[in-house]
Design a protein around this motif. Structure first.
Motif, PDB file in Angstrom:
ATOM      1  N   ASP A  89       0.818  -1.214   0.000  1.00  0.00           N
ATOM      2  CA  ASP A  89       0.000   0.000   0.000  1.00  0.00           C
ATOM      3  C   ASP A  89       0.850   1.262   0.000  1.00  0.00           C
ATOM      4  OD1 ASP A  89      -2.313  -1.453  -0.066  1.00  0.00           O
ATOM      5  OD2 ASP A  89      -2.759  -1.267   2.078  1.00  0.00           O
ATOM      6  N   CYS A  90       2.103   1.177   0.438  1.00  0.00           N
ATOM      7  CA  CYS A  90       2.994   2.334   0.445  1.00  0.00           C
ATOM      8  C   CYS A  90       3.700   2.514  -0.900  1.00  0.00           C
ATOM      9  CB  CYS A  90       4.055   2.184   1.537  1.00  0.00           C
ATOM     10  SG  CYS A  90       3.415   2.249   3.214  1.00  0.00           S
ATOM     11  N   ILE A  91       3.607   1.514  -1.744  1.00  0.00           N
ATOM     12  CA  ILE A  91       4.324   1.541  -3.019  1.00  0.00           C
ATOM     13  C   ILE A  91       3.432   1.988  -4.165  1.00  0.00           C
ATOM     14  CG2 ILE A  91       5.515   0.104  -4.731  1.00  0.00           C
ATOM     15  CD1 ILE A  91       7.149   0.658  -2.219  1.00  0.00           C
ATOM     16  N   GLY A  92       2.178   1.551  -4.160  1.00  0.00           N
ATOM     17  CA  GLY A  92       1.308   1.855  -5.283  1.00  0.00           C
ATOM     18  C   GLY A  92       1.608   0.955  -6.459  1.00  0.00           C
ATOM     19  N   ASP A  93       1.720   1.516  -7.636  1.00  0.00           N
ATOM     20  CA  ASP A  93       1.938   0.749  -8.866  1.00  0.00           C
ATOM     21  C   ASP A  93       3.368   0.211  -8.899  1.00  0.00           C
ATOM     22  OD1 ASP A  93       2.049  -0.323 -11.387  1.00  0.00           O
ATOM     23  OD2 ASP A  93       1.787   1.582 -12.449  1.00  0.00           O
ATOM     24  N   PRO A  94       3.559  -1.121  -8.864  1.00  0.00           N
ATOM     25  CA  PRO A  94       4.920  -1.653  -8.891  1.00  0.00           C
ATOM     26  C   PRO A  94       5.572  -1.550 -10.270  1.00  0.00           C
ATOM     27  CG  PRO A  94       3.346  -3.455  -8.956  1.00  0.00           C
ATOM     28  CD  PRO A  94       2.546  -2.195  -8.748  1.00  0.00           C
ATOM     29  N   GLN A  95       4.818  -1.113 -11.261  1.00  0.00           N
ATOM     30  CA  GLN A  95       5.376  -0.977 -12.614  1.00  0.00           C
ATOM     31  C   GLN A  95       5.808   0.447 -12.929  1.00  0.00           C
ATOM     32  OE1 GLN A  95       4.855  -4.905 -12.665  1.00  0.00           O
ATOM     33  NE2 GLN A  95       6.076  -3.734 -14.089  1.00  0.00           N
ATOM     34  N   SER A  96       6.022   1.249 -11.907  1.00  0.00           N
ATOM     35  CA  SER A  96       6.478   2.625 -12.151  1.00  0.00           C
ATOM     36  C   SER A  96       7.571   3.016 -11.162  1.00  0.00           C
ATOM     37  CB  SER A  96       5.306   3.599 -12.060  1.00  0.00           C
ATOM     38  OG  SER A  96       4.733   3.573 -10.756  1.00  0.00           O
ATOM     39  N   LEU A  97       8.490   2.099 -10.909  1.00  0.00           N
ATOM     40  CA  LEU A  97       9.555   2.328  -9.938  1.00  0.00           C
ATOM     41  C   LEU A  97      10.922   2.341 -10.630  1.00  0.00           C
ATOM     42  CD1 LEU A  97       8.324  -0.194  -7.208  1.00  0.00           C
ATOM     43  CD2 LEU A  97       7.886   2.272  -7.300  1.00  0.00           C
ATOM     44  N   ARG A  98      11.760   3.267 -10.223  1.00  0.00           N
ATOM     45  CA  ARG A  98      13.109   3.346 -10.792  1.00  0.00           C
ATOM     46  C   ARG A  98      14.030   2.378 -10.065  1.00  0.00           C
ATOM     47  NH1 ARG A  98      17.119   8.618 -10.614  1.00  0.00           N
ATOM     48  NH2 ARG A  98      18.664   7.889 -12.145  1.00  0.00           N
ATOM     49  N   LEU A  99      14.828   1.634 -10.830  1.00  0.00           N
ATOM     50  CA  LEU A  99      15.837   0.743 -10.272  1.00  0.00           C
ATOM     51  C   LEU A  99      17.209   1.266 -10.674  1.00  0.00           C
ATOM     52  CD1 LEU A  99      13.622  -1.300 -12.019  1.00  0.00           C
ATOM     53  CD2 LEU A  99      14.583  -2.887 -10.374  1.00  0.00           C
ATOM     54  N   THR A 100      18.139   1.282  -9.729  1.00  0.00           N
ATOM     55  CA  THR A 100      19.507   1.674 -10.034  1.00  0.00           C
ATOM     56  C   THR A 100      20.482   0.766  -9.310  1.00  0.00           C
ATOM     57  OG1 THR A 100      19.630   3.267  -8.200  1.00  0.00           O
ATOM     58  CG2 THR A 100      18.891   4.110 -10.342  1.00  0.00           C
ATOM     59  N   LEU A 101      21.682   0.671  -9.854  1.00  0.00           N
ATOM     60  CA  LEU A 101      22.744  -0.076  -9.178  1.00  0.00           C
ATOM     61  C   LEU A 101      24.063   0.628  -9.446  1.00  0.00           C
ATOM     62  CD1 LEU A 101      23.313  -3.750  -8.526  1.00  0.00           C
ATOM     63  CD2 LEU A 101      25.154  -2.497  -9.703  1.00  0.00           C
TER      64      LEU A 101
END
Length: 307
Positions: A220-232
């Protein structure tokens, strides 16, 4: 509802659950007692650890969210732990499912030719639970490994199990999200002594090959899991940078697919694939002394040294 997360710390060799808010890290047991929530249910959840909380997630998460709200609203009434607090892996999943070649550009850098999505399904393998380590723990390069690589991924942690879950209902089964770094020995995923040319179990399941954390952030704190930036980053240099929106198979599609094969359980973890920018694409791999940081937007970052 304020942003919050559930993690674990080590104190006097004892693993204890913590509540994380924007104000800091708090001992969950102490917060619950100060907030007047001790009782049979809380005692059972706290004594059973985060795995027990995931088993009862539909009851735990509303109570956890209420505590987080109180902490943020009340401020000084709740005292955060010191800056030297050592976090460990948020939990140890019994089953780690991982989806391969789930970003087109990553498949291309690996020389993998993919079928059209309409003619394909997710390709899933498993990692051993003994791979899991937490923040700041060392990734150990095996003596015979020469090409140890990184892979930042969004990990979905299930709070409700099920079989034959429809795609449109699949995200309802997710308790939380976290960050996983799917460490891989590229040279040891290859075999020449068998007619089977790939051995992903060997290449991906060495001890320490799954840094996980730094905590679990409720869905519920994340919302849409398909709109998150990933970095490494490796030694402060950006290697991977993409969005979960670039996935071929969405988180929901991966959950639905897995549930068509076996019954999913609370606590199962799905590593949802990595974007391009891995070392294999350039021939650059991890070495002792390196520092690797994997991050996912709205979740957090996990940093690990290489030994």
């Amino acid at each position: 509802m304020v942003w919050h997360a559930l993690g674990q710390r080590i104190i006097r060799e004892e693993v204890r659950p913590v509540l994380v808010t924007e104000l800091g890290v708090y001992d969950l047991d102490l917060v619950a007692r100060v907030a007047g929530r001790p009782g049979e249910a809380w005692s059972r959840w706290l004594s059973g650890g985060i795995s027990a909380m995931l088993d009862a997630w539909t009851d735990v998460e509303p109570a956890l969210a209420a505590l987080a709200d109180k902490v943020v609203e009340s401020g000084p009434k709740f005292e955060p732990l010191g800056t030297g607090t050592k976090l460990c892996a948020p939990y140890r999943p019994t089953r780690i499912f991982a989806t391969a070649s789930n970003y087109v550009e990553h498949a291309q850098e690996m020389g993998t030719v993919l079928a059209a999505k309409s003619e394909s399904q997710p390709f899933v393998f498993m990692k051993a639970d003994s791979c899991v380590i937490g923040p700041d723990e060392a990734i150990i390069i095996p003596a015979r490994a020469e090409k140890v690589d990184w892979e930042v991924e969004l990990a979905a942690v299930l709070g409700i199990g099920g079989r034959d879950i429809p795609v449109e209902k699949a995200l309802d089964h997710v308790a939380a999200y976290t960050v996983i770094n799917d460490i891989t020995s590229r040279d040891l995923t290859r075999r020449t002594d068998f007619p089977f040319k790939h051995d992903w179990f060997r290449g991906k399941s060495f001890d320490t090959f799954a840094p996980l954390g730094p905590w679990l952030v409720p869905a519920d704190c994340i919302g849409d899991p398909q709109s998150l930036r990933l970095t490494l980053d490796v030694n402060g240099k950006r290697k991977q940078d993409d969005s979960t929106g670039s996935m071929i198979f969405s988180v929901a599609e991966q959950i639905s697919y897995l549930s068509s094969i076996l019954t999913l359980r609370p606590g199962d973890l799905i590593a949802t694939g990595t974007p391009d920018g891995v070392g294999m694409g350039t021939g650059e791999f991890l070495n002792p002394g390196d520092i690797v940081t994997a991050s996912v937007e709205k979740v957090g970052a996990i940093t690990n040294p290489i030994r």
